[in-house]
Design a protein around this motif. Structure first.
Motif, short mmCIF file in Angstrom:
data_model
loop_
_atom_site.label_atom_id
_atom_site.label_comp_id
_atom_site.label_asym_id
_atom_site.label_seq_id
_atom_site.Cartn_x
_atom_site.Cartn_y
_atom_site.Cartn_z
N VAL A 197 68.41 -48.29 26.53
CA VAL A 197 68.55 -49.70 26.87
C VAL A 197 67.33 -50.08 27.71
O VAL A 197 67.05 -49.45 28.72
CB VAL A 197 69.85 -49.96 27.69
N ARG A 198 66.62 -51.04 27.21
CA ARG A 198 65.43 -51.41 27.98
C ARG A 198 65.82 -52.33 29.13
O ARG A 198 66.88 -53.01 29.06
CB ARG A 198 64.37 -52.06 27.10
N PRO A 199 65.02 -52.38 30.18
CA PRO A 199 65.33 -53.28 31.30
C PRO A 199 65.21 -54.74 30.87
O PRO A 199 64.48 -55.03 29.91
CB PRO A 199 64.28 -52.93 32.35
N GLY A 258 65.41 -50.11 16.12
CA GLY A 258 65.89 -51.19 16.99
C GLY A 258 65.23 -52.51 16.69
O GLY A 258 64.25 -52.60 15.94
N GLN A 259 65.77 -53.53 17.30
CA GLN A 259 65.25 -54.88 17.15
C GLN A 259 63.84 -54.96 17.74
O GLN A 259 63.49 -54.20 18.63
CB GLN A 259 66.22 -55.81 17.92
N THR A 260 63.07 -55.90 17.25
CA THR A 260 61.72 -56.09 17.79
C THR A 260 61.82 -56.45 19.27
O THR A 260 62.65 -57.26 19.67
CB THR A 260 61.00 -57.23 17.03
N GLY A 261 60.97 -55.81 20.05
CA GLY A 261 60.91 -56.12 21.47
C GLY A 261 61.89 -55.34 22.31
O GLY A 261 62.09 -55.63 23.49
N THR A 262 62.49 -54.29 21.72
CA THR A 262 63.46 -53.51 22.49
C THR A 262 62.83 -52.25 23.10
O THR A 262 63.50 -51.54 23.85
CB THR A 262 64.66 -53.11 21.61
N GLY A 263 61.59 -51.99 22.76
CA GLY A 263 60.89 -50.87 23.41
C GLY A 263 60.66 -49.65 22.54
O GLY A 263 60.46 -48.56 23.06
N LYS A 264 60.59 -49.88 21.23
CA LYS A 264 60.33 -48.73 20.33
C LYS A 264 58.92 -48.19 20.55
O LYS A 264 58.73 -46.98 20.76
CB LYS A 264 60.49 -49.16 18.85
N THR A 265 57.96 -49.08 20.50
CA THR A 265 56.56 -48.65 20.66
C THR A 265 56.32 -48.12 22.07
O THR A 265 55.62 -47.13 22.27
CB THR A 265 55.60 -49.82 20.33
N TYR A 266 56.96 -48.80 23.02
CA TYR A 266 56.83 -48.35 24.41
C TYR A 266 57.32 -46.92 24.54
O TYR A 266 56.68 -46.08 25.16
CB TYR A 266 57.62 -49.29 25.33
N GLY A 273 53.86 -45.62 24.51
CA GLY A 273 53.81 -45.79 25.97
C GLY A 273 52.72 -46.70 26.48
O GLY A 273 52.56 -46.83 27.69
N PHE A 274 51.95 -47.26 25.60
CA PHE A 274 50.87 -48.19 26.00
C PHE A 274 49.92 -47.62 27.04
O PHE A 274 49.32 -48.35 27.81
CB PHE A 274 51.45 -49.51 26.53
N SER A 275 49.79 -46.31 27.09
CA SER A 275 48.84 -45.74 28.05
C SER A 275 48.34 -44.41 27.52
O SER A 275 49.10 -43.65 26.92
CB SER A 275 49.52 -45.52 29.41
P1 ADP Z 1 59.08 -52.91 20.06
O1 ADP Z 1 58.01 -51.93 19.75
O2 ADP Z 1 60.38 -52.38 19.89
O3 ADP Z 1 58.86 -54.20 19.38
P2 ADP Z 1 57.83 -52.84 22.58
O4 ADP Z 1 57.75 -51.39 22.77
O5 ADP Z 1 56.62 -53.51 22.15
O6 ADP Z 1 58.96 -53.24 21.60
O7 ADP Z 1 58.37 -53.47 23.95
C1 ADP Z 1 58.41 -54.82 24.20
C2 ADP Z 1 58.14 -55.06 25.65
O8 ADP Z 1 59.12 -54.52 26.47
C3 ADP Z 1 56.86 -54.43 26.11
O9 ADP Z 1 56.19 -55.27 26.96
C4 ADP Z 1 57.27 -53.20 26.84
O10 ADP Z 1 56.40 -52.86 27.88
C5 ADP Z 1 58.61 -53.60 27.41
N1 ADP Z 1 59.53 -52.47 27.50
C6 ADP Z 1 60.21 -51.95 26.49
N2 ADP Z 1 60.95 -50.91 26.90
C7 ADP Z 1 60.71 -50.77 28.21
C8 ADP Z 1 61.20 -49.87 29.24
N3 ADP Z 1 62.07 -48.89 28.97
N4 ADP Z 1 60.80 -49.99 30.52
C9 ADP Z 1 59.90 -50.96 30.79
N5 ADP Z 1 59.43 -51.87 29.89
C10 ADP Z 1 59.82 -51.76 28.61
#
Ligand code: ADP
Ligand code: MG
Length: 774
Positions: A19-21, A115-123, A127-129
């Motif tokens: 569950v993302r924040p 998961g749905q777009t924007g739920t943190g799959k790529t993150y 990890g964007f780093s």
């Molecule tokens: P998806 O790939 O599912 O479309 P992203 O990974 O791009 O989603 O995440 C969308 C936004 O939410 C990003 O800005 C990301 O940094 C943030 N985010 C997602 N999951 C987390 C998390 N667990 N903790 C902090 N930020 C998160």
């Protein structure tokens, strides 16, 4: 904290929820109403379905959500539930690390983010780093770190590793290689040895995490470019990062080869599934757009609902299901990571995701370690290849007589040395340049500092003694530098002057030489002319001499003839008077005898001392005694003729003598000219000069040329005018014309006509007088 194993079979298929924040936009007035609640055991999760919550005013929301009558709870149990407080490290260590371990053991492992777009799959996956040790690092970099750490830990063991990476994208059912942009529209193939694989997908051998990061960056950039070009591409495309770990372990039983594969899948946004499911009209379109996710759902359904073990599973309905065939109910340890948003707005999507994940739990995988000989074939092949090459190299290096190899090695070595040399030279040069620049910069700074009207201790800087000193020093330095430069320039100028002088000298020498050549040619011509002239004259004189001799001969015969006539006429001629051809003078006695003769008979007396005639012919005696007169006349005539002859002879002899002398002198001169070796000397000198001048100039050759020129000058000055003048002298002294005339007169025979005798006689006498004795 390790996830609790529910039973053995589920170990091969884990389903975890993250569950993302809440995002900033989802928090209203610092308050956020979550639809999700994770149990402290990290396995249970409740999702609250608030009824018509969208109708509730903001101020009543808090009370509304507290009332259980306003919501329905959906409860799920998963292998692990990560709430919004979870960190990347936690996710990795409790879930991903298990997959990595499996891979290192030789299993196929898959971590699939759904998961749905924007739920943190790529993150979660990336990890964007890419900063090492960053707590933002996702599963992929952490997995690789673990793999390399593991390899390092095993570095002392007898295990050999090889790590390769690939990165692909499936967009609109088209597979493209994210690490090789030219590899587009790739096909999925399957063979017994390799199983399912993407044909022509590039595999990159990596030896360190930074190398992986580089690849990931490259691939993501490609994915990002695609997403900007095609709107929201990333949410519609699946990205698969594949890490293959091959290892050969030397055990007591022998070699053990293992190939582990880790598929890290970032799936397309799952919201499409729900949308398509909700509205039938858009189903077809959505199927087309997001066929793969639908197919994934279908595969999962088929797998979990299958009543018979061999029922049809529609893997081939999409690329992603085909590609992940093993991960879904096959030889793989698979982890589903379902991402959800806690926001009320996302409730439907979250519930859908949770249902999907829950279904997936029932998939039964049958993973096994890939110990198959063929799976490790690549690594073994590489090892064999390397071994073979090493052997070859050893053999080659052992052969010292192998000319080619040693030659090549030498050349290589030389090239390397050359390169190093050039490099060091270049480095030195750039160092020098840097120093130079530094110095210049310092100087410029100094100047600008001096130029500024800074005040130092209340004084203008240019008035301080330090400044004056520095200025003087600087000026002195510049002066010295200029002096040096000037000296160098002066030297250069002198060199140029010298060169010029040398050139002038050459020019002069050549001109002089040309003059000498002209003079010599003239002289040679003159000499030839002189010789010709002398020769001609000589010929003329010789001819003349011959003619004179002939004349003398004629005259003598004439005298003899006359003597005969006298005898025949019984005329008496004093014997002494008869002129002997050898006699050239008349003596005094003969003169006296003539004087004693009777005056009537005295006709003519020659006086040799005065070289003149004395004519005493009495005219009256001729008138009174004609016969006597005639005879007297005849006599007188005879005498006259005799005298004349004698004189002619005398003159001829004198001339002859003189001519003879002249001929001898001319002959001598001709001889002298022919023997003259000064011309040869001059020629020799010219040859030497020419030889020296054709050589490059040096001190010796020039002095030699000078000497020879001097010699030539001496020859010229000694001889100057001499042949010419001598010739002229000779010409003057040889009155050819005059002589010719005289000779022609001398040789002309006296006429026999008696009437003309006297006047002719007189004329001849007169002329002879004029020409010979004047
Ligand atoms: P998806 O790939 O599912 O479309 P992203 O990974 O791009 O989603 O995440 C969308 C936004 O939410 C990003 O800005 C990301 O940094 C943030 N985010 C997602 N999951 C987390 C998390 N667990 N903790 C902090 N930020 C998160
Ligand atoms: Mg994403």
């Amino acid at each position: 904290m390790k996830p609790r194993d529910k039973d053995g079979s589920n170990e091969n298929l884990r389903v975890v929820i993250r569950v993302r924040p809440p995002m900033a936009r989802e928090i209203k007035d610092g308050k956020f109403i979550s639809t999700v609640q994770a149990a402290p055991d990290h396995q249970q999760l409740c999702i609250f379905d608030y009824h018509a919550i969208e109708m509730v005013p903001d101020e009543d929301l808090e009370a509304f959500v507290q009332n259980p009558a306003n919501y329905t709870i959906h409860q799920f149990t998963f292998d692990y539930v990560y709430d919004q407080e979870s960190t990347q490290v936690e996710v990795y260590e409790t879930t991903a690390a298990l997959s990595v371990d499996s891979t290192l053991q030789g299993y196929n492992s898959t971590i699939m983010a759904y998961g749905q777009t924007g739920t943190g799959k790529t993150y979660t996956m990336h990890g964007f780093s890419f900063t090492p040790n960053s707590d933002q690092l996702g599963i992929i970099p952490r997995s690789l770190h673990s793999i390399f750490t593991h390899i390092q830990m095993k570095s002392n063991s007898s295990t050999t590793f090889m790590v390769r990476a690939s990165y692909l994208q499936i967009y609109n059912e088209s597979i493209s290689d994210l690490l090789r942009p030219d590899h587009q529209q790739l096909n999925i193939r399957e063979d017994k040895k390799r199983g399912v694989f993407v044909e022509n997908l590039s595999e990159w051998a990596v030896r360190s995490p930074p190398e992986i990061y580089q690849l990931m960056r490259r691939g993501n950039a490609k994915r990002v470019t695609a997403s900007t070009r095609m709107n929201d591409t990333s949410s519609r495309s699946h990205a698969v990062f594949i890490i293959t770990v091959e290892q050969i372990e030397e055990t007591i039983e022998g070699k053990r080869a293992r190939v582990g594969k880790l598929n890290l899948v970032d799936l397309a946004g799952s919201e499409r599934v729900r949308v398509t499911g909700a509205t039938g009209i858009r189903l077809e379109e959505s199927k087309k757009i997001n066929q793969s996710l639908s197919a994934l759902g279908n595969v999962i359904s088929a797998l979990t609902e299958a009543k018979q073990p061999k029922s049809h599973i529609p893997y081939r309905d999409s690329k992603i299901t085909r590609l992940l065939e093993d991960s879904l109910g096959g030889n793989c340890k698979t982890t589903f990571m379902a991402m959800i948003s806690p926001a009320i707005d996302a409730f439907n999507e979250s519930l859908s995701t949770l249902k999907f994940a829950n279904r997936a739990k029932n998939i039964k995988n049958t993973p096994m370690v890939n110990q198959d000989q063929d799976q490790g074939a690549l690594l073994r092949k590489y090892q064999l290849e390397i071994q073979k090459l090493k052997q070859e190299l050893d053999e080659r290096t052992k052969l010292p007589l192998d000319g080619n190899v040693s030659e090549l090695e030498r050349e290589r070595q030389k090239a390397l040395e050359d390169k190093q040399e050039v490099q060091s030279a270049y480095e030195q040069r750039s160092k020098d340049l840097d120093q130079e620049r530094q110095l210049r910069k310092q100087l410029e700074e100094k100047i600008s500092a001096l130029n500024s009207q800074m005040l130092v201790g209340g004084q203008k800087i240019e008035e301080t003694p330090q400044f004056q000193n520095a200025l003087e020093k600087q000026q002195k330095l510049i002066r010295e530098q200029y002096q040096e430069k000037l000296q160098e320039l002066e030297k250069e100028r002198q060199n140029i002057e010298e060169d010029k002088a040398q050139t002038d000298k050459y020019k002069q020498l050549l001109l002089k030489q040309r003059d000498i050549m002209i003079a010599l040619t003239n002289r040679l011509n003159e000499r030839d002319e002189t010789i010709l002239q002398l020769q001609e004259e000589l010929d003329a004189y010789e001819k003349l001499q011959k003619e004179l001799e002939d004349i003398i001969q004629t005259k003598q015969s004439r005298v003899e003839q006359l003597e005969d006539i006298i005898k025949q006429n019984n005329l008496e001629i004093p014997t002494n008077f008869v002129i002997n051809s050898n006699q050239t003078t008349i003596n005094t006695k003969q003169q006296l005898l003539l004087a004693e003769m009777p005056s009537s008979k005295m006709l003519l007396v020659a006086d040799p001392s005065s070289n003149s005639y004395i004519q005493t012919l009495p005219q009256q005696s001729i008138n009174h005694h004609p016969s006597e007169a005639v005879s007297q006349y005849e006599l007188k005539n005879q005498i006259e003729i005799n005298n004349k002859l004698q004189l002619d002879l005398k003159i001829s002899r004198m001339d002859q003598e003189r001519y003879k002398k002249e001929v001898t002198s001319l002959q001598n001169q001709v001889q002298k000219y022919e023997n003259d070796n000064t011309i040869d000397q001059a020629k020799k000198s010219v040859d030497i000069i020419l030889a020296q001048l054709t050589k490059p100039a040096n001190g010796n050759s020039l002095s030699m040329v000078a000497q020879e020129l001097q010699k030539l000058q001496i020859i010229l000055s000694e001889k100057e005018g001499s042949p010419k003048k001598q010739l002229q002298k000779i010409q003057y002294e040889s009155p050819n014309q005059k002589n010719q005339e005289i000779i022609s007169k001398l040789i002309s025979k006296p006429s026999k006509s008696s009437n003309q005798l006297i006047p002719q006689q007189k004329r001849v006498k007169q002329k002879l007088d004029d020409e010979l004795w004047s």
